[in-house]
Write an enzyme that holds these catalytic residues in place. Structure first.
Site, mmCIF file in Angstrom:
data_model
loop_
_atom_site.group_PDB
_atom_site.id
_atom_site.type_symbol
_atom_site.label_atom_id
_atom_site.label_comp_id
_atom_site.label_asym_id
_atom_site.label_seq_id
_atom_site.Cartn_x
_atom_site.Cartn_y
_atom_site.Cartn_z
ATOM 1 N N HIS A 198 10.488 15.597 -8.923
ATOM 2 C CA HIS A 198 10.633 16.393 -7.695
ATOM 3 C C HIS A 198 10.327 17.919 -8.019
ATOM 4 O O HIS A 198 9.766 18.782 -7.254
ATOM 5 C CB HIS A 198 12.414 16.327 -7.553
ATOM 6 N N ARG B 232 -1.792 7.650 1.310
ATOM 7 C CA ARG B 232 -1.038 6.735 0.489
ATOM 8 C C ARG B 232 0.106 6.685 0.908
ATOM 9 O O ARG B 232 0.997 7.587 0.387
ATOM 10 C CB ARG B 232 -1.060 6.804 -0.934
ATOM 11 N N ARG C 26 -3.111 4.233 4.942
ATOM 12 C CA ARG C 26 -2.980 3.076 4.143
ATOM 13 C C ARG C 26 -1.598 2.347 4.209
ATOM 14 O O ARG C 26 -0.748 3.184 3.946
ATOM 15 C CB ARG C 26 -3.417 3.147 2.632
ATOM 16 N N GLU D 146 -10.688 -3.645 -3.309
ATOM 17 C CA GLU D 146 -9.989 -3.371 -4.658
ATOM 18 C C GLU D 146 -10.060 -4.529 -5.386
ATOM 19 O O GLU D 146 -9.663 -4.584 -6.650
ATOM 20 C CB GLU D 146 -8.450 -2.772 -4.346
ATOM 21 N N ASN E 156 -10.333 2.498 -8.095
ATOM 22 C CA ASN E 156 -9.009 2.592 -9.507
ATOM 23 C C ASN E 156 -8.717 1.211 -9.758
ATOM 24 O O ASN E 156 -8.662 0.850 -10.947
ATOM 25 C CB ASN E 156 -8.118 3.363 -9.023
ATOM 26 N N ASP E 157 -8.650 0.305 -8.470
ATOM 27 C CA ASP E 157 -8.203 -0.861 -8.753
ATOM 28 C C ASP E 157 -9.214 -1.914 -9.065
ATOM 29 O O ASP E 157 -9.442 -2.825 -10.064
ATOM 30 C CB ASP E 157 -7.293 -1.557 -7.645
ATOM 31 N N ARG F 280 -5.681 -0.364 -15.844
ATOM 32 C CA ARG F 280 -5.770 1.387 -15.623
ATOM 33 C C ARG F 280 -4.577 1.975 -16.289
ATOM 34 O O ARG F 280 -4.832 3.250 -16.525
ATOM 35 C CB ARG F 280 -6.005 1.776 -14.122
ATOM 36 N N CYS G 7 -12.863 5.672 -1.667
ATOM 37 C CA CYS G 7 -11.706 6.589 -2.157
ATOM 38 C C CYS G 7 -11.123 6.394 -3.538
ATOM 39 O O CYS G 7 -10.188 6.919 -3.755
ATOM 40 C CB CYS G 7 -10.843 6.340 -1.020
#
Ligand code: PEP
Ligand code: MG
Length: 752
Positions: free
Chosen positions: A366, A473, A509, A608, A631-632, A642, A679
């Site tokens: 937060h 996301r 997404r 991915e 990334n994936d 990762r 991306c």
């Protein structure tokens, strides 16, 4: 001897222990006398105090009832025996028949075999277990809950006394040498300033009540009311431009201040004989101990909000003396804290705040969400920084590369200052570039977009001159909320997201949850391989209601506008077909009900999963666009997790193998006349972006801060010769071609 639980036992225990603490001077005698008093009040034959030494050992430091020779001899590892179990779990253990427990570890020197019942409670201080207090009986005796509660209350005082027994720690804070630490960038930016050690809580002098519980409860109520007023004023005054989840975070925090469970536990502790402050601290210590053991980041955050509120309440109880003394705050403060609540950050005057450095922290913490709204650089995961840095130390924060330099020395500071100036100049250049075309010297246009997770990120799209949001996301807003948002909530959120992107395309997404992305309100079974487990589209196809609701909210939010939807972790064409069918059904449903539908709809997929690469010809026939999620994709390509630091950086992303893989993807897409975007985070690196453009990618989605540098690179690049060069690297035997690419950029005056 008495045997009674509840407020009476608690008050009597507190009173006796306080007397001993005030009158017995010698430290050892004091602990001995305390164990005697506790044994007597509790009607136990044994009372022992174990003190933690170092990280892992618990030393029997005082006892009434066990063999005196065992004192300062018997040790247990944390996790070993019942005492170790209490230390490890930070919770009480209450057993009428101790030897029957699987954790029982017999120590012959103590003479413990004579005892049956066992109660152990943790000695908590600053959220850490600094020791264990136990009572034992010859008879198997079941201690009642309120007796255990009374022991926990007195354990607070014992912890204060026992803390004096801790050996002097290896105080790394004394070290005047420069130190470099690596952390995680939670909000990018650079800063140079003086360390300010965030003191979360005022020291509480008087833990025990003067014998007027009603008066103490009235003090709690008064302080609470004052705290509520002050919080309202604070949030009202905080100049948080724009809108986004930070508001929601602060609202949730404000709601916690009214949490009945928390308040009733404080009142209960007052009835047990503690002062108002003591009661707040007692409940807080218990929460802290729990917090340390929670792995779920969401629940940790929630407990952290309560921790923050406890500190605030103690300040209000202290009245004038408790007003935050921020006068000594340096004009260029780099605030160092273990962790912090969102409202605590607002206690600091923004104009003096240069950066925030946290030992813990995460992207969805937060305080980090609020720091992003205030544009303050934040680094997290800085192990031991509150021990290493000292107030007033010079600190250089490189929140681009995740580094902190403590006491950097004049030379490094000078260099850093210089680097900061250069960065400012570059930023000014990027600002000029904002409205210029993303076009190479030889006229190749590249669409530059941003990745976003929170509404506040979307606001960057115009500020950095991006073409749109290439990846929103949607699981991130789900992760910072306290319950699953219903269709209306989601519709509002997505509608705001579209508004904030001001007519630029925004790619939603669908939820990528499951695996390690947990939602607190929806618990999933633990999995061996979460990244390859039941996550993202796999999960939402199996729970179609969730997918339907999300798509319905998106369709409604985009009524009359363009809707771009992308599905994560698609492994085979049929999964995409099923997902697209759900989307189409939702559009039909709206139409049949006479509602407006989106002006146009584009359904795409993330790339991915390597298997999908080998289905591209079929996929490209039916998808509107594709976006490479490196990334994936690359973690599966290299079989290197990762999230595991041991292997995450083991293989270079600029390797011939990756280049060959991406070249294959681009070539397969050629001729299909379908946009193929990229991306994954690597596209935000300038050298990486150059390479991807050289391979043929014409649409990149990157972190907002990368748009300027990537555009500057592109505008100084001739793509045709670059493409030839990059293709020539495919198939080389080198493990990486990073140096070659860097040399190419240097030779061709391409700014990196
Ligand atoms: C990716 O995998 O590259 C991606 C963009 O998705 P995420 O990082 O959210 O998994
Ligand atoms: Mg991914």
């Amino acid at each position: 001897m008495m045997q009674a639980g509840g407020p009476d036992a608690s008050r009597l225990l507190l009173q006796r222990v306080r007397e001993v603490a005030a009158t017995v001077v010698d430290k050892q005698d004091r602990l001995d006398a305390i164990s005697t008093e506790i044994a007597e009040v509790m009607g136990a034959e044994v009372c022992s105090i174990y003190v933690r030494h170092g990280d892992s050992r618990l030393l029997l430091t005082a006892t009434r009832g066990l063999n005196a020779q065992a004192v300062h001899n018997t040790t247990l590892a944390v996790g070993e025996g019942l005492v170790g179990l209490v230390a490890e779990s930070a919770r009480p253990v209450n057993l009428p028949e101790a030897a029957a427990h699987e954790n029982f570890a017999y120590r012959p020197e103590t003479g413990e075999e004579a005892f049956h019942s066992f109660v152990g409670v943790p000695l908590l201080r600053g959220g850490l277990v600094i020791g264990v207090l136990t009572v034992q009986n010859v008879r198997p005796r079941a201690y009642a809950r309120d007796e255990v509660d009374a022991l926990q209350t007195v354990a607070m005082l014992v912890a204060e006394v026992a803390a004096a027994h801790e050996p002097p720690s290896d105080d790394i804070g004394e070290d005047p040498r420069p130190v470099r630490l690596e952390g995680r960038v939670l909000n990018a930016g650079v800063a140079l300033g003086a360390a300010y050690m965030h003191e979360a809580r005022l020291p509480v002098q008087n833990m025990v009540s003067g014998g007027d519980p009603a008066g103490e409860i009235a003090r709690v109520d008064e302080a609470l009311e004052e705290m509520h007023r002050a919080l309202d004023d604070r949030f009202h005054a905080a100049d948080l431009a724009g809108e986004g989840e930070h508001r929601e975070v602060l609202q949730a925090y404000r709601m916690f201040a009214e949490d009945r469970g928390w308040l009733s536990r404080i009142r209960e502790a007052v009835r047990g004989g503690l002062s108002a402050e003591g009661a707040v601290v007692r409940i807080q210590e218990q929460m802290r101990a729990r917090m340390r053991q929670l792995r779920d980041p969401f629940f940790r955050e929630r407990l952290h909000d309560l921790d923050d509120l406890s500190n605030r309440l103690v300040q209000h109880l202290a009245g004038e003396a408790g007003r935050m003394q921020k006068d000594e705050l340096p004009a260029d403060a780099v605030v160092v804290a273990r962790n912090m609540g969102p409202a605590e950050l607002l206690d600091y005057p923004r104009e003096r705040l240069r950066a925030l450095l946290l030992e813990e922290g995460s992207h969805t913490a937060h305080v980090v969400i609020v720091a992003r709204a205030l544009d303050i650089p934040v680094l997290g995961d800085l192990k031991d920084i509150s021990a290493i840095a000292e107030a007033g130390d010079r600190v250089a924060v490189d929140g681009e590369n995740g580094q902190v330099f403590i006491r950097p020395g004049a030379q490094v500071e000078q260099n850093f200052l210089h680097a900061m100036q250069m960065r400012d100049e570059r930023r000014a250049q990027f600002a000029v570039l904002r409205d210029k075309a993303a076009r190479s010297i030889d006229g190749v246009e590249v669409s530059l977009n941003i990745n976003a997770g929170l509404l506040i990120d979307i606001q960057q799209v115009a500020a950095v001159g991006a073409e749109g949001v290439g990846l929103y996301r949607t699981e991130i807003p789900f992760m910072v909320r306290s319950r699953f948002p219903d269709v209306e909530d989601q519709q509002r959120l997505y509608s705001r997201a579209l508004d904030l992107s001001e007519g630029r395309p925004l790619v939603f997404r669908t939820l990528d949850i499951g695996g390690d992305k947990v939602l607190p309100y929806w618990r999933l079974a633990e999995e061996e391989n979460p990244a390859m487990g039941w996550r993202a589209l796999r999960l939402t196809l199996d729970r179609p209601q969730m997918l339907r609701q999300q798509l319905r909210a998106m369709v409604r939010a985009a009524a009359g506008r363009d809707l771009h939807v992308m599905f994560p972790m698609v492994a085979e064409v049929s999964e995409f077909e099923r997902a697209k069918a759900v989307l189409n059904a939702e559009i039909e449903r709206e139409r049949n009900r006479g509602r407006d539908v989106p002006a146009s709809v584009f359904a795409g997929t993330m790339l991915e999963v390597p298997a999908l690469v080998w289905q591209l010809p079929a996929l490209l026939q039916i998808t509107d666009f594709i976006s490479v999620g490196s990334n994936d994709l690359l973690q599966f390509f290299f079989a290197a997790d990762r999230a595991n630091p041991r292997v995450a950086a083991r293989y270079d992303l600029l390797s011939p193998a990756v280049l060959a893989f991406f070249a294959h993807i681009v070539d397969s897409a050629e001729g299909a006349n379908r946009p193929i975007a990229f991306c994954g985070e690597m596209a935000g690196g300038v050298l990486e972006a150059m390479t991807l453009i050289g391979l043929g990618f014409r649409k990149l989605s990157v972190a907002p801060a990368s748009v300027g540098p990537v555009k500057a690179m592109l505008r100084s690049t001739e793509v045709a010769p670059l493409a030839d060069y990059v293709r020539s690297l495919v198939g080389l035997p080198d493990r990486t071609v990073r140096d070659k690419l860097r040399a190419y950029a240097l030779d061709h005056d391409i700014p990196l």
